[in-house]
Design an enzyme around this catalytic site. Structure first.
Site, PDB file in Angstrom:
ATOM      1  N   LYS A 202     -21.256 113.165 -51.253  1.00 40.09           N
ATOM      2  CA  LYS A 202     -22.175 113.808 -50.298  1.00 40.09           C
ATOM      3  C   LYS A 202     -22.110 112.975 -49.018  1.00 40.09           C
ATOM      4  O   LYS A 202     -23.123 112.471 -48.508  1.00 40.09           O
ATOM      5  CB  LYS A 202     -23.586 113.858 -50.911  1.00 40.09           C
ATOM      6  CG  LYS A 202     -24.575 114.706 -50.154  1.00 40.09           C
ATOM      7  CD  LYS A 202     -24.332 116.203 -50.266  1.00 40.09           C
ATOM      8  CE  LYS A 202     -25.250 116.954 -49.306  1.00 40.09           C
ATOM      9  NZ  LYS A 202     -24.974 118.402 -49.274  1.00 40.09           N
TER      10      LYS A 202
ATOM     11  N   ASP B 288     -23.293 113.112 -63.822  1.00 40.23           N
ATOM     12  CA  ASP B 288     -24.213 113.535 -64.886  1.00 40.23           C
ATOM     13  C   ASP B 288     -24.477 115.030 -64.756  1.00 40.23           C
ATOM     14  O   ASP B 288     -24.386 115.784 -65.728  1.00 40.23           O
ATOM     15  CB  ASP B 288     -25.524 112.744 -64.756  1.00 40.23           C
ATOM     16  CG  ASP B 288     -26.534 113.145 -65.816  1.00 40.23           C
ATOM     17  OD1 ASP B 288     -26.137 113.256 -66.991  1.00 40.23           O
ATOM     18  OD2 ASP B 288     -27.709 113.367 -65.463  1.00 40.23           O
TER      19      ASP B 288
ATOM     20  N   ASP C 111     -22.198 119.615 -53.611  1.00 40.72           N
ATOM     21  CA  ASP C 111     -22.797 120.955 -53.750  1.00 40.72           C
ATOM     22  C   ASP C 111     -21.702 122.019 -53.808  1.00 40.72           C
ATOM     23  O   ASP C 111     -21.750 122.938 -54.626  1.00 40.72           O
ATOM     24  CB  ASP C 111     -23.820 121.239 -52.640  1.00 40.72           C
ATOM     25  CG  ASP C 111     -23.337 120.885 -51.247  1.00 40.72           C
ATOM     26  OD1 ASP C 111     -22.254 120.279 -51.115  1.00 40.72           O
ATOM     27  OD2 ASP C 111     -24.042 121.225 -50.274  1.00 40.72           O
TER      28      ASP C 111
ATOM     29  N   TYR D   7     -28.994 105.138 -60.674  1.00 39.83           N
ATOM     30  CA  TYR D   7     -29.418 104.801 -62.038  1.00 39.83           C
ATOM     31  C   TYR D   7     -29.809 103.330 -62.153  1.00 39.83           C
ATOM     32  O   TYR D   7     -30.651 102.982 -62.972  1.00 39.83           O
ATOM     33  CB  TYR D   7     -28.268 105.063 -63.025  1.00 39.83           C
ATOM     34  CG  TYR D   7     -28.207 106.464 -63.578  1.00 39.83           C
ATOM     35  CD1 TYR D   7     -27.949 107.542 -62.750  1.00 39.83           C
ATOM     36  CD2 TYR D   7     -28.383 106.703 -64.937  1.00 39.83           C
ATOM     37  CE1 TYR D   7     -27.866 108.825 -63.263  1.00 39.83           C
ATOM     38  CE2 TYR D   7     -28.300 107.983 -65.450  1.00 39.83           C
ATOM     39  CZ  TYR D   7     -28.047 109.037 -64.612  1.00 39.83           C
ATOM     40  OH  TYR D   7     -27.970 110.304 -65.116  1.00 39.83           O
TER      41      TYR D   7
ATOM     42  N   ASP E 256     -22.703 118.454 -67.083  1.00 47.32           N
ATOM     43  CA  ASP E 256     -23.522 119.418 -67.848  1.00 47.32           C
ATOM     44  C   ASP E 256     -23.161 120.836 -67.398  1.00 47.32           C
ATOM     45  O   ASP E 256     -23.019 121.743 -68.227  1.00 47.32           O
ATOM     46  CB  ASP E 256     -25.023 119.193 -67.605  1.00 47.32           C
ATOM     47  CG  ASP E 256     -25.661 118.330 -68.690  1.00 47.32           C
ATOM     48  OD1 ASP E 256     -24.954 117.438 -69.204  1.00 47.32           O
ATOM     49  OD2 ASP E 256     -26.840 118.548 -69.016  1.00 47.32           O
TER      50      ASP E 256
HETATM   51  C1  IPM Z   1     -25.781 111.505 -70.294  1.00 45.52           C
HETATM   52  C2  IPM Z   1     -27.280 111.575 -70.426  1.00 45.52           C
HETATM   53  C3  IPM Z   1     -27.885 110.251 -69.986  1.00 45.52           C
HETATM   54  C4  IPM Z   1     -27.532 110.029 -68.531  1.00 45.52           C
HETATM   55  C5  IPM Z   1     -29.408 110.140 -70.224  1.00 45.52           C
HETATM   56  C6  IPM Z   1     -29.780 110.381 -71.674  1.00 45.52           C
HETATM   57  C7  IPM Z   1     -29.958 108.821 -69.739  1.00 45.52           C
HETATM   58  O1  IPM Z   1     -27.790 112.647 -69.702  1.00 45.52           O
HETATM   59  O2  IPM Z   1     -25.178 110.626 -70.930  1.00 45.52           O
HETATM   60  O3  IPM Z   1     -25.214 112.322 -69.579  1.00 45.52           O
HETATM   61  O4  IPM Z   1     -28.261 110.498 -67.628  1.00 45.52           O
HETATM   62  O5  IPM Z   1     -26.535 109.368 -68.264  1.00 45.52           O
HETATM   63 MG    MG Z   2     -26.320 113.913 -68.884  1.00 44.26          MG
END
Ligand code: IPM
Ligand code: MG
Length: 359
Positions: free
Chosen positions: A190, A246, A222, A143, A250
């Site tokens: 990884k 990240d 993975d 990032y 999700d």
């Molecule tokens: C999160 C989001 C952010 C990230 C984006 C919006 C830049 O997906 O906070 O998880 O990738 O960190």
């Molecule tokens: Mg995110």
């Protein structure tokens, strides 16, 4: 009596709607427990670009630094998602905020409320009792490394970089948390391919020596992604790098039924930032149907972590639990098969929480 300055930073899309509910919950807690919370607001993301030309104006950053905590919404706008050449982007505001406030630890609790067992696409037997605490490193990795183009723009690169110090401090936070829980830690990396992951594993192994009471496993990312769905109950604390975290969180949100239920705390050197893990969701913005519970649960994390008001935090979580038990649902967590749910909009869901908070 606590006296706290809270900065509300709604950002883009549904950020506005859900932080509005979060603020009402803060007000109700202040009234109930006799605290004094004062508020200010600041711009970030697309709304900040529109107003000032930059995604995180200096004024917003100064206000953040001067606050006791930040209640954050979301950033993002579809116009930028479809324009890869845009130089100024809403997300840059979020990344700059994380870096400038030194928010290196992103804590994402994945806990399924019993009432939502049916809201997930995973079988209830696999899910029941799942309770995972993610520590996602937040200010390093791909990032923040050098990025650019070469060969006349035909080749692109993003450098992933981690220092020993950066890995050590997030690992320690994760080990400390494991001590207060089931004493299990999984580090996802990884290391079979990536050099930053090899340093990651080396440092986590070293930090582990100071925590002989914690059982540690190292998993490739993975395999971790697979195991999260196959057997979520095997995890307690998971610590991982920025990009892996990240993606894994999700995925893990489905264990909690919906992205709309997941709160997060970003902490480190200064002011803590509390926000839903979901994004700006422009497809449902302004419709009044967004689930505000992630923002409400972010308030609970703020009370717990930044203000050390544990009873108040528990009161907020209990109110969310009571609302779900009473059958109230936003669309994202409704049960399509039984259709017994009482479907509420964003504000109504907020009012339902407030009702349980004030009684
Ligand atoms: C999160 C989001 C952010 C990230 C984006 C919006 C830049 O997906 O906070 O998880 O990738 O960190
Ligand atoms: Mg995110």
């Amino acid at each position: 009596m606590a006296n706290k300055k809270i900065l509300i930073v709604p950002g883009d899309g549904i950020g506005q709607e859900v932080t509005g509910v979060g603020k009402k919950v803060l007000d109700a807690i202040a009234a109930k427990f006799n605290h004094q919370f004062t508020y200010d607001t600041a711009l970030i993301g697309h709304v900040a670009i529109e107003a000032t030309g930059t995604p995180l104006p200096d004024e917003s950053l100064a206000k953040m630094k001067a606050s006791d905590a930040v209640l954050f919404g979301a950033v993002g706008h579809p116009a930028y998602d479809n324009d890869p050449t845009a130089k100024v982007r809403p997300e840059q505001g979020l990344l700059k905020m994380r870096k400038e406030l030194g928010l290196y630890a992103n804590i994402r609790p994945i806990k399924l409320f019993d009432e939502l067992l049916d809201a997930s696409s995973i079988k209830p037997d696999i899910l029941r009792g799942a309770d995972i605490l993610f520590f996602r490193e937040l200010t390093g990795d791909i990032y923040f490394g050098e990025k650019g183009r070469k060969n006349n723009g035909d080749t692109a690169y993003d450098v992933a970089e981690y220092s020993r110090y950066e890995i050590e401090r997030i690992a320690r936070k994760a080990f400390e948390a494991a001590r207060t829980r089931r004493k299990k830690l999984c580090s996802a990396d990884k290391a079979n391919v990536i050099e930053t992951s090899r340093l990651w594993r080396e440092v986590v192994q070293q930090v582990a020596l100071a925590y002989p009471d914690i059982s540690v496993e190292h998993q490739f990312v993975d395999a971790t992604a697979m195991l999260l769905i196959k057997d979520p109950k095997r995890f307690d604390v998971v610590v991982t790098a920025n990009l892996f975290g990240d993606i894994l969180t999700d995925e893990a949100s489905q264990i909690a039924g919906s992205m709309g239920m997941l709160a997060s705390a970003s902490v480190g050197d200064g002011t803590g930032v509390y926000e839903p893990i979901h994004g700006s969701a422009h497809d449902i913005t302004g419709k009044g149907i967004a689930n505000p519970l992630a923002s409400v649960l972010s308030v609970a994390l703020m009370l717990d972590i930044s203000f050390e008001l544990q009873i108040e935090a528990k009161t907020v979580i209990a109110a969310v639990d009571a609302v779900l038990k009473a059958g109230y649902r936003t669309r994202d967590i409704a049960n399509a098969t039984t259709q017994n749910d009482k479907i509420l909009g964003t504000q109504q869901m907020g009012d339902a929480v407030l009702q349980y908070l004030t009684t």
